[in-house]
Design an enzyme around this catalytic site. Structure first.
Site, PDB file in Angstrom:
ATOM      1  N   ASP A 186      52.048  30.193  44.707  1.00  0.00           N
ATOM      2  CA  ASP A 186      52.312  30.920  45.947  1.00  0.00           C
ATOM      3  C   ASP A 186      52.258  29.987  47.158  1.00  0.00           C
ATOM      4  O   ASP A 186      51.498  29.010  47.185  1.00  0.00           O
ATOM      5  CB  ASP A 186      51.268  32.036  46.099  1.00  0.00           C
ATOM      6  CG  ASP A 186      51.506  32.901  47.307  1.00  0.00           C
ATOM      7  OD1 ASP A 186      52.537  33.595  47.346  1.00  0.00           O
ATOM      8  OD2 ASP A 186      50.668  32.888  48.234  1.00  0.00           O
ATOM      9  N   GLU A 208      57.142  29.255  44.843  1.00  0.00           N
ATOM     10  CA  GLU A 208      57.600  30.137  45.916  1.00  0.00           C
ATOM     11  C   GLU A 208      57.663  29.262  47.172  1.00  0.00           C
ATOM     12  O   GLU A 208      56.665  29.046  47.854  1.00  0.00           O
ATOM     13  CB  GLU A 208      56.640  31.316  46.111  1.00  0.00           C
ATOM     14  CG  GLU A 208      57.185  32.367  47.069  1.00  0.00           C
ATOM     15  CD  GLU A 208      56.302  32.605  48.288  1.00  0.00           C
ATOM     16  OE1 GLU A 208      56.739  33.349  49.180  1.00  0.00           O
ATOM     17  OE2 GLU A 208      55.201  32.036  48.376  1.00  0.00           O
TER      18      GLU A 208
END
Length: 637
Positions: A290, A343
């Site tokens: 993330d 991401e």
């Protein structure tokens, strides 16, 4: 010995006495002791011994599996801190914050066949269709409990994934976290699956079940930042141990969190150990990392004067970049077949390139540009789409610059953004047709696929982490049409190499028509690398049917219609091509041959190019030269 096998709490026997060995890194502490139920949570009762390495160790007899504990850390300024164990394998159910001693050796894994399959699979060339799940709000029990257990979720989620044809589940963070509203993205337990759904053994059962059912498990992992909660990593020994001391480097203004000090060897080893731990101990198949962009840039979300340049005067976070490269090299070396997925929302080059070519070494990168451009286009009224066709075609400039995954994730259906269905313009019929068309664009374009839960139900409302999905929509015709279409898309994607084997290979894509903005039509070929299989994909982004639409084709033959988003089975209008069309020797789009097809309104059609012996005989013609209908001629599905 792995770091997590040494640090933390480990039940064992010493001289015939059962107890637990403790070890914790706190180099600036004055003293460290274990506090627990057995000593009344009194600091100093069970002291640990320090060493020059900054690790405090000791043995507490009578302490074992299931017992709660914390570390009482006396700082050099006299402050007493009560900290949970950074290497704890289990934790109390939030809002309680104690660590729980656990032994991870009891589960007997039965997924050897899957692990072998994973090791031998080149995921760049294999179908990867991911169902993103928030375990706490997928389904909720009707008996008053807040959550289902890992055991209960395992079979139910596998059934659901199989029903739609997904290859992998991606779990939003299950690393222990204190605040439900963070969705797990502010972790306090980098080695502990959240106790909301059960024990570590229960989570092992979850992954094992998925693997035995042929479904991979990816987990979201957050090495970018951590929360400021007093019981966790912040000022762990009274100093900024895990985070940068300078708030211009160590504090994240967007999330009110702390940023890891990637320049510190012990911190890098802590994070690398966490990544390895989930693969080794829980057999997970991938880590979706993330907020990578926030790690790469020193000035991420900061104004001038609020950040510190690197040693060359630049904005790149050199220590974080080195950490990510080292991490990817180590994981891919030691765990063949495990994916790492970034991401990353900027134009940083080479995110999914090998480190020896200057890349960061990830397996895949989320294509956030595709997601933003495509959703912006679909939210427009069809009347105006002709002026914005570039939002769909621009991706072809860069679509093979990385190994991309096309995400329609949780971030697109929260904070007032609305559900995928409610983003669509038009009346009810058009909204559902647009949604099917959006899914067709996602599944037919090059790149691996990711859909957030609820998209398959065509929910009217956006995601709410405090409630379950709207399961009452099952059985309603329009919604079931989307469900059936998604299942057929996944089946087509998984069974046709032209749609998955060249997801990351420019030989697998060829434009037929990208410039008919006036009629808002696109068409392209998806191909295998050797061109032996070709699928013609055509899209009409307006509610106006396009009969007799001519498209050039590179090979002559019969083009069998194998998917039509407007088919009646999907609650469409059933505008189709009666099973397929023959090519004609009429030049078009730079080709000597072409086909004339019916493009359904707000629809997508896919044709399989059949040549040679696979071509069915042409129908007989009447005296006026028109084809007579054959007995088996039928509308498209």
């Amino acid at each position: 010995m792995a770091l997590y096998d040494h640090l933390g709490a480990h039940p064992e026997e010493r001289d015939g006495v059962a107890g637990t060995r403790f070890a914790v890194w706190a180099p600036n502490a004055e003293s460290v002791s274990v506090i627990c139920d057995g000593n009344g949570w009194n600091a100093g009762s069970d002291e640990l011994w320090g060493s020059s390495s900054g690790v405090w160790e000791g043995f507490v007899p009578g302490f074992g599996r299931g017992d709660r504990y914390k570390f009482a850390i006396r700082t050099r300024t006299g402050e007493l801190l009560e900290k949970s164990d950074p290497f704890a394998f289990h934790a109390e159910h939030p809002p309680q914050t104690a660590s729980v001693c656990w032994d991870l050796s009891r589960h007997r894994w039965e997924d050897a066949a899957w692990i072998d399959h994973r090791r031998d699979t080149d995921w760049l060339k294999a179908p990867v269709s991911v169902y993103e799940v928030h375990l706490g709000s997928w389904r909720r029990p009707a008996d008053g409990r807040r959550y289902f257990s890992y055991h209960e979720l395992a079979e139910a989620l596998c059934d659901h994934a199989e029903q739609y044809g997904f290859t992998h589940l991606e779990l939003m963070p299950i690393t222990e976290f204190p605040f439900d509203g963070s969705w797990g993205y502010q972790a306090t337990g980098y080695f502990a699956p959240t106790s909301r759904f059960g024990t570590p053994d229960d989570f092992m059962h979850f992954v094992d079940t998925c693997h035995q059912r042929g479904i991979g498990v990816i987990i979201d992992w957050v090495p970018a930042h951590f929360p400021t909660d007093a019981h966790s990593l912040a000022r762990f020994d009274g100093t900024c141990l895990y985070e940068h001391a300078d708030p211009r480097q160590g504090y994240h203004p967007d999330w009110n969190t702390l940023i890891f000090n990637y320049g510190r060897d012990e911190v890098r080893r802590f994070l690398t150990a966490s990544a390895r731990f989930w693969i080794e101990k829980y057999h997970v198949d991938g880590l979706r990392v993330d907020a990578v962009a926030s790690m790469l840039y020193l000035d991420y979300s900061r104004k001038a004067g609020e950040w510190v340049p690197n040693k060359y005067g630049g904005r790149e976070n050199l220590e974080a970049i080195d950490f990510l490269k080292e991490l990817n090299v180590e994981l891919h070396r030691d765990f063949p077949g495990v994916m790492t997925i970034a991401e990353e929302s900027t134009s940083w080059g080479g995110v999914s390139h090998p480190t020896y070519n200057g890349g960061l070494g990830f397996s895949f990168k989320w294509d956030m540009g595709w997601m933003n451009d495509t959703l912006r286009y679909f939210e427009r009224e069809p009347l105006y789409r002709s002026y914005h066709q570039g939002e769909l075609t621009f991706r072809s400039v860069y679509q093979f610059s990385e190994n991309y995954m096309l995400p329609l994730s949780h971030d697109e259906v929260v904070h007032g953004k609305g559900s995928l269905l409610n983003k669509m313009p038009g009346d009810v019929w058009q909204k559902f047709a647009n949604l099917r068309l959006l899914l067709a664009c996602q599944w037919l374009n090059p790149g691996k696929k990711l859909m957030f839960m609820g998209g398959e139900l065509a929910q009217w409302t956006e995601w709410n982490h405090d409630a379950q999905l709207d399961w009452a929509l099952e059985g309603q015709p329009y919604h079931d049409g989307v469900r059936r279409f998604l299942g057929d898309l996944n089946h087509l994607y998984r069974t046709r190499p032209a749609l998955h084997a060249t997801d990351c290979d420019q030989r697998g894509f060829q434009w037929i028509s990208g410039d008919d903005a006036a009629r808002s039509v696109l068409a392209f070929l998806r191909k295998t690398a050797d061109g032996s299989a070709q699928l013609l994909c055509a899209f009409n982004f307006t509610p106006v049917p396009r009969p007799d639409y001519r498209l050039g084709v590179p090979v002559p033959g019969y083009y069998k219609e194998i998917l039509n988003s407007d088919a009646g089975i999907y609650e469409g209008g059933n505008v189709g091509n009666q099973g397929g069309v023959y090519s004609e020797e009429i030049p078009s789009h730079g080709f000597k041959h072409s086909v004339q097809i019916s493009l359904p309104p707000l629809g997508a059609v896919v044709f399989d190019a059949l040549t040679g012996q696979a071509v069915p005989p042409r129908p007989a013609k009447s005296i006026d030269g028109k084809a007579l209908p054959s007995n088996d001629a039928k509308r498209s599905r």
